[in-house]
Design an enzyme around this catalytic site. Structure first.
Site, PDB file in Angstrom:
ATOM      1  N   ASP A 172       0.842  -1.198   0.000  1.00  0.00           N
ATOM      2  CA  ASP A 172       0.000   0.000   0.000  1.00  0.00           C
ATOM      3  C   ASP A 172       0.878   1.250   0.000  1.00  0.00           C
ATOM      4  O   ASP A 172       2.089   1.171   0.036  1.00  0.00           O
ATOM      5  CB  ASP A 172      -0.913  -0.002   1.231  1.00  0.00           C
ATOM      6  CG  ASP A 172      -0.120   0.067   2.537  1.00  0.00           C
ATOM      7  OD1 ASP A 172       0.853  -0.694   2.669  1.00  0.00           O
ATOM      8  OD2 ASP A 172      -0.434   0.899   3.397  1.00  0.00           O
ATOM      9  N   HIS A 509       1.590  -8.967  -3.605  1.00  0.00           N
ATOM     10  CA  HIS A 509       0.537  -7.976  -3.356  1.00  0.00           C
ATOM     11  C   HIS A 509       1.194  -6.591  -3.302  1.00  0.00           C
ATOM     12  O   HIS A 509       1.857  -6.238  -2.326  1.00  0.00           O
ATOM     13  CB  HIS A 509      -0.158  -8.286  -2.027  1.00  0.00           C
ATOM     14  CG  HIS A 509      -1.237  -7.309  -1.692  1.00  0.00           C
ATOM     15  ND1 HIS A 509      -2.487  -7.359  -2.264  1.00  0.00           N
ATOM     16  CD2 HIS A 509      -1.254  -6.248  -0.848  1.00  0.00           C
ATOM     17  CE1 HIS A 509      -3.234  -6.374  -1.772  1.00  0.00           C
ATOM     18  NE2 HIS A 509      -2.502  -5.682  -0.923  1.00  0.00           N
ATOM     19  N   ASP A 559       1.043 -17.689  -4.818  1.00  0.00           N
ATOM     20  CA  ASP A 559       1.657 -16.514  -5.452  1.00  0.00           C
ATOM     21  C   ASP A 559       0.596 -15.768  -6.248  1.00  0.00           C
ATOM     22  O   ASP A 559       0.534 -15.865  -7.473  1.00  0.00           O
ATOM     23  CB  ASP A 559       2.818 -16.976  -6.350  1.00  0.00           C
ATOM     24  CG  ASP A 559       3.577 -15.795  -6.948  1.00  0.00           C
ATOM     25  OD1 ASP A 559       3.359 -14.653  -6.492  1.00  0.00           O
ATOM     26  OD2 ASP A 559       4.383 -16.024  -7.869  1.00  0.00           O
ATOM     27  N   GLU A 568       2.328 -10.469   0.508  1.00  0.00           N
ATOM     28  CA  GLU A 568       2.689  -9.068   0.449  1.00  0.00           C
ATOM     29  C   GLU A 568       4.211  -8.941   0.494  1.00  0.00           C
ATOM     30  O   GLU A 568       4.923  -9.915   0.791  1.00  0.00           O
ATOM     31  CB  GLU A 568       2.050  -8.288   1.615  1.00  0.00           C
ATOM     32  CG  GLU A 568       2.040  -6.781   1.371  1.00  0.00           C
ATOM     33  CD  GLU A 568       1.054  -6.014   2.269  1.00  0.00           C
ATOM     34  OE1 GLU A 568       0.423  -6.650   3.135  1.00  0.00           O
ATOM     35  OE2 GLU A 568       0.932  -4.790   2.086  1.00  0.00           O
TER      36      GLU A 568
END
Ligand code: CA
Ligand code: CA
Length: 590
Positions: A172, A509, A559, A568
């Site tokens: 993020d 991610h 994955d 992540e």
């Protein structure tokens, strides 16, 4: 039931080679072992062959029976005695054959650079461009220049701060002081370890990393860490405000953003979250560490760091129990921490090493976290075998006290070093019990935690320090075997590092590295490590991919870009990867 692989096959049980190796390779003079999956408890012969099928080494397997962490019945194949270099070698046992691998001394020379380059790729507030990235695929404009003026979230204060720069935390675009702290510390501590108890010089120099600061006369490892330290300094509450001297806990978007987006250059949807004691002590610790490292290199910056560290320390003493709430997880991670005694120990240790203040020595000697080097963690008493996380930071202060010259009495320093060596022995013992030789035991629950790969990397980091203090090769060998697991010697035959191995990590991610999710977005650059198997499978995608919580822990991985609880990437995970690969590139088998 098996974990489904990238192409939807029942990869682990049907297609994967039953001889599991480090898919990149082995150091000529280092340990060399592989894991064979075989039901039979009888030893079997195995061979090492070159590309032309010539037998280079033959041996007999060591049956180990059922391995709890993988659920596999395994044999160990030890071919350490083979020391000649070679490429595209394979191990063969019966009709089972491994992926190809090399035996060569420079296995980690490029990987350590790629591991550290992760941080440049994730810089906020600066164009990420050629020639610093290898391909235009990864070029993007500066993200979040608007972080130069960020208001407080929910009107929790009435000022705005310039909190531009720093690294994006993970998949993020949030930036968190707790977590930024351990990540910057790890890079700075790698520098200090290299200078004081390693080879006497830092492992990256000033140039080969190719970042904007390459060639400025300063080690690039320090330049990269400084990108984050400057951000941490900006998170400090200004004088004259309530909680002056404390650090804001984090800054991120008001709502969680989707995948397949570049960091926006200008965003009005971000806020500063209230200060916390933990963030304040992270700032105090890392700024104190930076102050001593930069003393000669940049005296002005060093002084700025020291002033900030002292103000932060004083503010944390005034507000020792301002905890970040667990519930503050909308749009960003909570990074809550119920116990901050360890952060107090860490910050006091860093300040002591920098300032040699006798009152701080007394504080440290009386502190409960200074009695025993941690090897079991877990807020819930799960007994996870590890020494440190973003949430448990006493080991960080302990390591700085043990590594960096200071006025610390010699007998105290020796006791601290002995504590780290004992932890190294403990992790070696743990590895002996594991079918895939991983330095991570199962907790009392029999489960793997979120980010399990980072725990075993940090345990490898501890073993590397045990090597530094004793020069006993068994600890360095433990570090090498930890990397074997990460690079494919595991039950899913998955390299958890992008760009490395026959089955490299492809779909972490990450909002920008979103190839296959949204057109026009790149794959991950090489050298990013996935958090890896996590028994709790908190994300829906892992379950949609066929994973279940009753799987053996090492098989709880897929994955897939949406599988955020197992796949992540994060700054505090690539930091120990940088350390461990730099260490192995230096050691090369002794
Ligand atoms: Ca430089
Ligand atoms: Ca803590």
């Amino acid at each position: 039931m098996g974990c489904k692989g990238p192409s939807g096959l029942k990869w682990a049980e049907s297609s994967a080679p039953r001889v599991r190796v480090n898919q990149v390779g082995y150091l000529p003079r280092g340990p060399k072992s592989a894991t064979l999956v075989l039901e039979s408890p009888q030893p079997v012969p195995f061979e090492l062959r070159d590309e032309g099928g010539r037998v280079l080494f033959s041996g007999t397997s060591q049956p180990r029976g059922l391995d709890r962490a993988s659920g596999d019945r395994v044999h160990l194949l030890d071919f350490s005695a083979h020391r000649a270099t070679g490429t595209k070698l394979r191990l063969r046992a019966g009709d089972a054959e491994s992926f190809p691998f090399d035996v060569r001394p420079d296995l980690y020379a490029q990987l350590k650079l790629d591991a550290l380059k992760y941080f440049y790729h994730n810089r906020s507030g600066i164009d990420v461009v050629r020639p610093f990235v290898d391909d235009d695929l990864w070029a993007r404009q500066a993200g979040h220049l608007s972080d130069r003026a960020v208001p407080c979230w929910g009107r929790s204060c009435d000022y705005v701060l310039d909190v531009s720069g720093g690294w994006y935390d993970a998949g993020d675009y949030g930036k968190y002081v707790v977590n930024g702290g351990i990540s910057a510390w790890t890079l700075q501590a790698l520098f200090e370890r290299s200078v004081h108890v390693g080879p006497g010089q830092d492992p990256f120099g000033d140039g080969p990393l190719r970042i904007p600061e390459s060639g400025n006369g300063i080690p690039d490892l320090l330049d990269e860490a400084r990108w984050e330290v400057e951000f941490l300094l900006k998170m400090q509450v200004p004088a004259g405000q309530p909680f002056a001297g404390m650090a804001h806990h984090k800054i991120h978007d008001h709502e969680w953003s989707g995948l397949g987006i570049e960091p926006a250059p200008h965003a009005t949807n971000r806020g500063l979250h209230p200060p916390s004691t933990a963030a304040t002590l992270n700032l105090a610790a890392v700024a104190a560490q930076a102050a001593r490292i930069w003393k000669e290199l940049d005296p002005g910056f060093s002084q700025r760091c020291l002033d900030a560290a002292l103000r932060a320390w004083a503010a944390a003493r005034r507000h020792p129990d301002k905890l970040a709430p667990r519930s503050d997880d909308k749009g960003g991670g909570a990074y809550s921490d119920e116990r901050v005694e360890d952060e107090f120990f860490w910050a006091a240790a860093e300040l002591y090493v920098t300032r040699q203040d006798p009152a701080l020595l007394e504080y440290l000697l009386a502190h409960p976290d200074g009695k025993r080097f941690p090897t079991r963690l877990g807020e819930d008493g799960d007994g996870l075998t590890s020494s440190m996380t973003w949430q448990s930071t006493a080991a960080l202060g302990w390591i700085s006290l043990a590594v960096v010259p200071s006025a610390l009495p010699e007998e105290v320093r020796q006791r601290l070093r002995d504590g780290i060596v004992a932890a190294g022995d403990f992790y070696l013992e743990v590895m002996q019990q594991e079918g895939y030789r991983v330095p991570l035991g199962l907790g009392e629950s029999g489960k793997y935690p979120w980010g399990s790969n980072s725990f075993l990397l940090n345990n490898a980091l501890v073993m590397s320090l045990a090597y530094d203090f004793t020069k006993d090769a068994k600890y360095a060998a433990g570090v090498a075997e930890a990397m074997d697991y990460l690079l494919g010697r595991n039950p899913l035959v998955q390299s958890y590092v992008s760009g490395y191995g026959s089955v490299p990590l492809r779909h972490p991610h990450h909002r920008f590295w979103a190839e296959g999710y949204r057109s026009g977005f790149p794959p991950p650059p090489p050298g990013a490590v996935s958090g890896g198997p996590n028994s709790s499978l908190q994300d829906p995608q892992s379950r949609r991919s066929g994973l279940t919580r009753d799987l053996p822990p090492q098989k709880c991985f897929v994955d897939h870009i949406e599988a955020w609880s197992v796949n992540e990437v994060a700054i505090n995970w690539n930091a120990p990867l940088t350390w461990v690969t730099a260490f192995l590139d230096e050691w090369r088998g002794g």
